[in-house]
Enzyme design. Structure first.
Site, PDB file in Angstrom:
ATOM      1  N   LYS A  38       0.875  -1.170   0.000  1.00 15.45           N
ATOM      2  CA  LYS A  38       0.000   0.000   0.000  1.00 15.45           C
ATOM      3  C   LYS A  38       0.913   1.220   0.000  1.00 15.45           C
ATOM      4  O   LYS A  38       1.596   1.496   0.993  1.00 15.45           O
ATOM      5  CB  LYS A  38      -0.906  -0.001   1.229  1.00 15.45           C
ATOM      6  CG  LYS A  38      -1.900   1.142   1.249  1.00 15.45           C
ATOM      7  CD  LYS A  38      -2.924   0.942   2.364  1.00 15.45           C
ATOM      8  CE  LYS A  38      -4.075   1.918   2.257  1.00 15.45           C
ATOM      9  NZ  LYS A  38      -3.662   3.317   2.345  1.00 15.45           N
ATOM     10  N   TYR A  81      -2.231   0.837 -10.161  1.00 19.94           N
ATOM     11  CA  TYR A  81      -2.696  -0.395  -9.526  1.00 19.94           C
ATOM     12  C   TYR A  81      -4.197  -0.637  -9.672  1.00 19.94           C
ATOM     13  O   TYR A  81      -4.713  -1.620  -9.168  1.00 19.94           O
ATOM     14  CB  TYR A  81      -2.317  -0.432  -8.043  1.00 19.94           C
ATOM     15  CG  TYR A  81      -2.743   0.803  -7.260  1.00 19.94           C
ATOM     16  CD1 TYR A  81      -4.089   1.111  -7.083  1.00 19.94           C
ATOM     17  CD2 TYR A  81      -1.790   1.648  -6.702  1.00 19.94           C
ATOM     18  CE1 TYR A  81      -4.479   2.241  -6.391  1.00 19.94           C
ATOM     19  CE2 TYR A  81      -2.172   2.776  -5.992  1.00 19.94           C
ATOM     20  CZ  TYR A  81      -3.515   3.065  -5.838  1.00 19.94           C
ATOM     21  OH  TYR A  81      -3.899   4.176  -5.162  1.00 19.94           O
ATOM     22  N   CYS A 101      38.620  11.528  22.027  1.00 20.62           N
ATOM     23  CA  CYS A 101      37.720  12.403  21.294  1.00 20.62           C
ATOM     24  C   CYS A 101      37.961  12.200  19.799  1.00 20.62           C
ATOM     25  O   CYS A 101      39.101  12.317  19.334  1.00 20.62           O
ATOM     26  CB  CYS A 101      37.997  13.851  21.672  1.00 20.62           C
ATOM     27  SG  CYS A 101      37.137  15.029  20.615  1.00 20.62           S
ATOM     28  N   CYS A 136      35.232  15.243  26.213  1.00 21.95           N
ATOM     29  CA  CYS A 136      36.567  15.460  25.665  1.00 21.95           C
ATOM     30  C   CYS A 136      37.329  16.373  26.614  1.00 21.95           C
ATOM     31  O   CYS A 136      36.799  17.378  27.081  1.00 21.95           O
ATOM     32  CB  CYS A 136      36.440  16.115  24.291  1.00 21.95           C
ATOM     33  SG  CYS A 136      37.942  16.890  23.718  1.00 21.95           S
TER      34      CYS A 136
HETATM   35  S1  IVH Z   1      -6.627  -0.149  -4.453  1.00 21.92           S
HETATM   36  C1  IVH Z   1     -11.250   0.464  -4.638  1.00 21.92           C
HETATM   37  N1  IVH Z   1      -4.066  -0.479  -4.150  1.00 21.92           N
HETATM   38  O1  IVH Z   1      -5.043   3.578  -0.457  1.00 21.92           O
HETATM   39  C2  IVH Z   1      -9.901   0.466  -4.044  1.00 21.92           C
HETATM   40  N2  IVH Z   1      -5.061   1.437  -3.198  1.00 21.92           N
HETATM   41  O2  IVH Z   1      -6.959   3.603   1.706  1.00 21.92           O
HETATM   42  C3  IVH Z   1      -8.894   1.102  -4.911  1.00 21.92           C
HETATM   43  N3  IVH Z   1      -3.461   2.928  -2.090  1.00 21.92           N
HETATM   44  O3  IVH Z   1      -7.330   5.718  -1.989  1.00 21.92           O
HETATM   45  C4  IVH Z   1      -7.606   1.260  -4.245  1.00 21.92           C
HETATM   46  N4  IVH Z   1      -1.661   1.752  -2.527  1.00 21.92           N
HETATM   47  O4  IVH Z   1      -4.857   5.998  -2.564  1.00 21.92           O
HETATM   48  C5  IVH Z   1      -5.123   0.292  -3.886  1.00 21.92           C
HETATM   49  N5  IVH Z   1      -1.780  -0.855  -4.009  1.00 21.92           N
HETATM   50  C6  IVH Z   1      -2.842  -0.104  -3.745  1.00 21.92           C
HETATM   51  C7  IVH Z   1      -2.722   1.096  -3.039  1.00 21.92           C
HETATM   52  C8  IVH Z   1      -3.855   1.834  -2.770  1.00 21.92           C
HETATM   53  C9  IVH Z   1      -2.124   2.844  -1.960  1.00 21.92           C
HETATM   54  C10 IVH Z   1      -4.270   4.014  -1.533  1.00 21.92           C
HETATM   55  C11 IVH Z   1      -5.237   4.640  -2.497  1.00 21.92           C
HETATM   56  C12 IVH Z   1      -6.578   4.549  -1.807  1.00 21.92           C
HETATM   57  C13 IVH Z   1      -6.201   4.358  -0.402  1.00 21.92           C
HETATM   58  C14 IVH Z   1      -7.275   3.658   0.369  1.00 21.92           C
END
Ligand code: IVH
Length: 709
Positions: A128, A237, A429, A447
């Protein structure tokens, strides 16, 4: 404001405390000014607080607070970007905080889909990313719009800025769907973040608390040429509206994103069991410190897109995905080195150099190790800390931001240790090679080099040339150190004889020009910058001496209080004993006993007096601005409130003039008010002043009162 320590001299702990204090104090003044319309301090005093906060943040970026006054500057840019309605809402994710939560998520999905026991449920796991999400709309393979998430339904149009990001293709490769909204995260790497902050600090511009803030601040720039300069990156993603997506699973879809030219995260994997997901989660958590960018958890997504469609959404969260968060306040990282810093007083402070890691939203790369005992696993009270485990170079350690700001090493993972050597606290020192001793009953090692230890001297010189002191352009920390090492500059006076010492015929210039990093032009510029400081404001000189507790504000008070160097020095030499000189000093607003003693001690030391005398052979202190007027003025020390319309000058001018005469200008009338200057149209403040029996006068009488005779 009294007894303020110069920013250069603050320890990590002091800086953390000071930032906490400033955040609170400044927020209080902001409230007083904006909400209550009743400022309690002058604009100049307020600016000084902000300036101090900025300087501390620039010196200790890892201590920048979430509630930093700098983070609250200016109007939110959201007012200035056009709004964009998302064709498909940008949703958030539900959270899992434990392994059980993840097991429960998988079970929930199985129940919802009524999967048979032997039916496999494939779920992806990927980092994430801790950045900000962005939706990119492509039509016919061309980027037509970029929008931030906003509230999920409506975001901000940042198309021009998105076009400047290298990872965001303006046209797609291959054969993408006619309409395709790609979603992903804009972020900044640790290395880019550090370089950006360094450059910002050098420019005296805002430093960012963490890479996420830096990425957000950079993307939401009104001027896209600024965004272009910022090292933003993007991971794709997910997607929003798509005319036709030729994929059956999340994995395939992400593969398509990559084929169209997007960066996708290499750590994404698909698993058939919860055990697999959790093992990957823990593997990612272990690698967190070395990824080079911030992540705050792992996202799991049901792999089959037809199942995603069946699962759908509950309120604003998909049923087919969940975020497994890392705990925020602690992080595991590597202890790369233990370095010793020698302070101005000769104290040896060990500092942990860490592989940068985000702890509670802030990148931490240093932690204080306090002293030898702390490294050995012994606390201040002699009791074991970290269950008595010591710290060694290369250890994997758990870092915590205690009390919200001070990074600390709270644990060490002995099972991952490969260094057989316990840390040896130096007996010498590292700066001057003198013995470092630890007195019986003391925790600190010091020192013994005293005056020959360059650490103290170099620190003092750095302070001397710093921005609020002599502010010599071209003579920064590095140059001071280099000149010290060459033996060219050992005390302030040496700076001013630098050119002459190498001969009046320009040999100084030649010699300096040959030094690495110097050319004839930079050398000429340096000598010119030095010449420009042969006359110096009294307050700068006083500040530059680096007397304990004498910060910028105190230096100003002293300069105004004495007017000239001669008067100041003479008084300080007598300030140690009870008498008129000490009395006068203590009567200066903002001067307390601790400060008075520090001043007296400095001036009692013959070698300090000699050092100053040598400096004054080359430097002429200017008289402080209007010292007599302020001291003699009939309004000095009085609290004044202006209300109603002023006819002969602006409010700002009236205020500045009153302050220069030593008055305090306040926005509200209280029992502490001495004078209310009321012009036409004065209302409730005038009424209140009359009720309280406060002296009221019109503008004309006020001007008569303050007119300099
Ligand atoms: S999927 C419907 N994948 O996390 C869900 N989100 O807490 C779509 N985020 O608003 C999001 N890395 O900004 C997804 N690998 C990842 C992510 C990710 C960061 C963030 C994104 C989202 C937030 C939700």
């Amino acid at each position: 404001m009294t007894d303020q320590i110069a920013v250069q001299d603050l320890t990590l702990e002091e800086a953390a405390e000071e930032l906490a204090r400033l955040a609170e104090v400044i927020a209080g003044h902001d409230r007083a000014y904006h909400t209550e319309d009743a400022p309690k301090i002058s604009d100049a005093e307020y600016d000084a607080l902000r300036q101090r906060n900025r300087e501390i943040e620039a010196r200790f970026p890892e201590l920048v607070r979430g509630d930093s006054p700098e983070a609250r500057v200016g109007a939110p840019p959201s007012e200035t970007f056009a709004k964009v309605r998302h064709a498909v809402p940008m949703l958030s994710l539900g959270n899992a905080f434990s392994d059980e939560d993840v097991t429960e998520f998988a079970a929930r999905v199985r129940r919802f889909l009524s999967l048979k026991e032997d039916e496999a449920l494939a779920i992806t796991a990927e980092p994430k990313i801790d950045g900000l999400s962005l939706s990119l709309r492509y039509e016919g393979g061309r980027l037509v719009q970029a929008a931030t998430r906003g509230d999920g339904a409506e975001g901000e149009n940042v198309t021009a800025n998105a076009r400047t990001v290298d990872d965001i293709p303006t046209s797609l490769k291959g054969d993408p769907p006619e309409v395709f909204e790609v979603r992903g995260e804009v972020y900044m790497t640790h290395a880019d973040f550090a370089a950006l902050n360094e450059a910002q600090a050098e420019k005296g511009a805002k430093v960012f608390a963490n890479p996420r803030n830096a990425a957000a601040g950079s993307l939401r720039q009104l001027d896209s040429s600024i965004t272009r300069e910022r090292p933003l990156r993007f991971f794709a993603y997910a997607w929003g509206e798509v005319s036709d997506l030729p994929a059956a699973t999340q994995t395939e879809a992400v593969g398509l994103l990559a084929s169209y030219g997007f960066e996708t995260n290499p750590l994404m994997q698909v698993f058939d069991t919860t055990e697999g997901l959790l093992a990957h989660y823990h593997a990612i958590e272990e690698r967190r410190a070395t990824l080079g960018y911030d992540i705050d958890g792992v996202v799991y997504k049901v792999d089959r897109l037809d199942w995603q469609a069946r699962l759908g959404f509950r309120s604003r969260e998909p049923r087919w995905a969940i975020a497994h968060k890392f705990s925020a306040e602690k992080a595991v990282t590597r202890l790369n080195a233990i370095e010793i810093q020698v302070g101005r007083t000769g104290k040896l402070t060990p500092v942990a150099r860490l592989e940068p890691v985000t702890v509670g939203g802030v990148v931490v790369s240093n932690a204080t190790l306090h002293n030898a005992d702390y490294i050995a696993g012994i606390g201040n009270d002699g009791q074991p800390i970290r269950e008595g485990r010591d710290l060694r170079r290369g250890d994997w350690v758990t870092v915590q931001r205690a009390g919200d700001v001070i990074p600390q090493i709270v644990d060490v993972d002995i099972s991952r240790r490969d260094n057989p050597e316990p840390y040896q606290f130096p007996e010498k020192c590292p700066e001057c090679g003198s013995h470092a001793v630890r007195e019986a009953g003391e925790a600190d090692t010091r020192c013994t080099g005293g005056l020959i230890c360059p650490a103290q001297a170099v620190e003092r010189l750095r302070h001397f040339v710093s921005r609020l002191a002599f502010d010599i352009e071209g003579l920064g920390e590095k140059q001071v150190r280099a000149f010290w090492d060459l033996g060219w500059v050992r005390e302030p006076a040496d700076i001013f004889t630098l050119e002459a010492r190498f001969g009046p015929d320009g040999t100084g210039l030649q010699k300096l020009s040959k030094l690495e990093g110097w050319g004839e032009k930079s050398a000429t510029n340096l000598f010119r910058a030095i010449d420009e400081r042969r006359e110096i404001a009294l307050e700068r000189l006083i500040f530059a001496l680096g007397i304990r507790h004498v910060g910028e504000t105190t230096a100003k008070l002293l300069a105004r209080g004495y007017g000239s160097w001669a008067a100041f020095a003479a008084a300080m030499e007598r300030a140690g004993e009870e008498g008129e000189a000490r009395e006068h000093l203590l009567n200066i607003d903002g001067v307390g006993k601790v400060l008075a003693d520090a001043l007296a001690e400095f001036f009692a030391e013959p070698h300090n007096r000699d050092l100053v005398a040598r400096l004054l052979e080359h430097v002429t202190p200017l008289e402080a601005e209007r010292p007599a007027a302020a001291a003699d003025s009939p309004v000095a020390g009085k609290t004044v409130v202006f209300t109603g319309t002023l006819e002969r000058m602006s409010r700002a001018e009236a205020k500045a003039r009153a302050e220069s005469l030593g008055a305090k200008v306040s926005g509200s009338v209280s029992a502490k008010t001495d004078i209310v200057v009321a012009g036409p149209g004065a209302g409730s403040k005038l009424t209140k002043a009359e009720q309280l029996g406060i002296q009221v006068m019109d503008e004309e009488s006020w001007l008569n009162l303050i007119e300099e005779k």
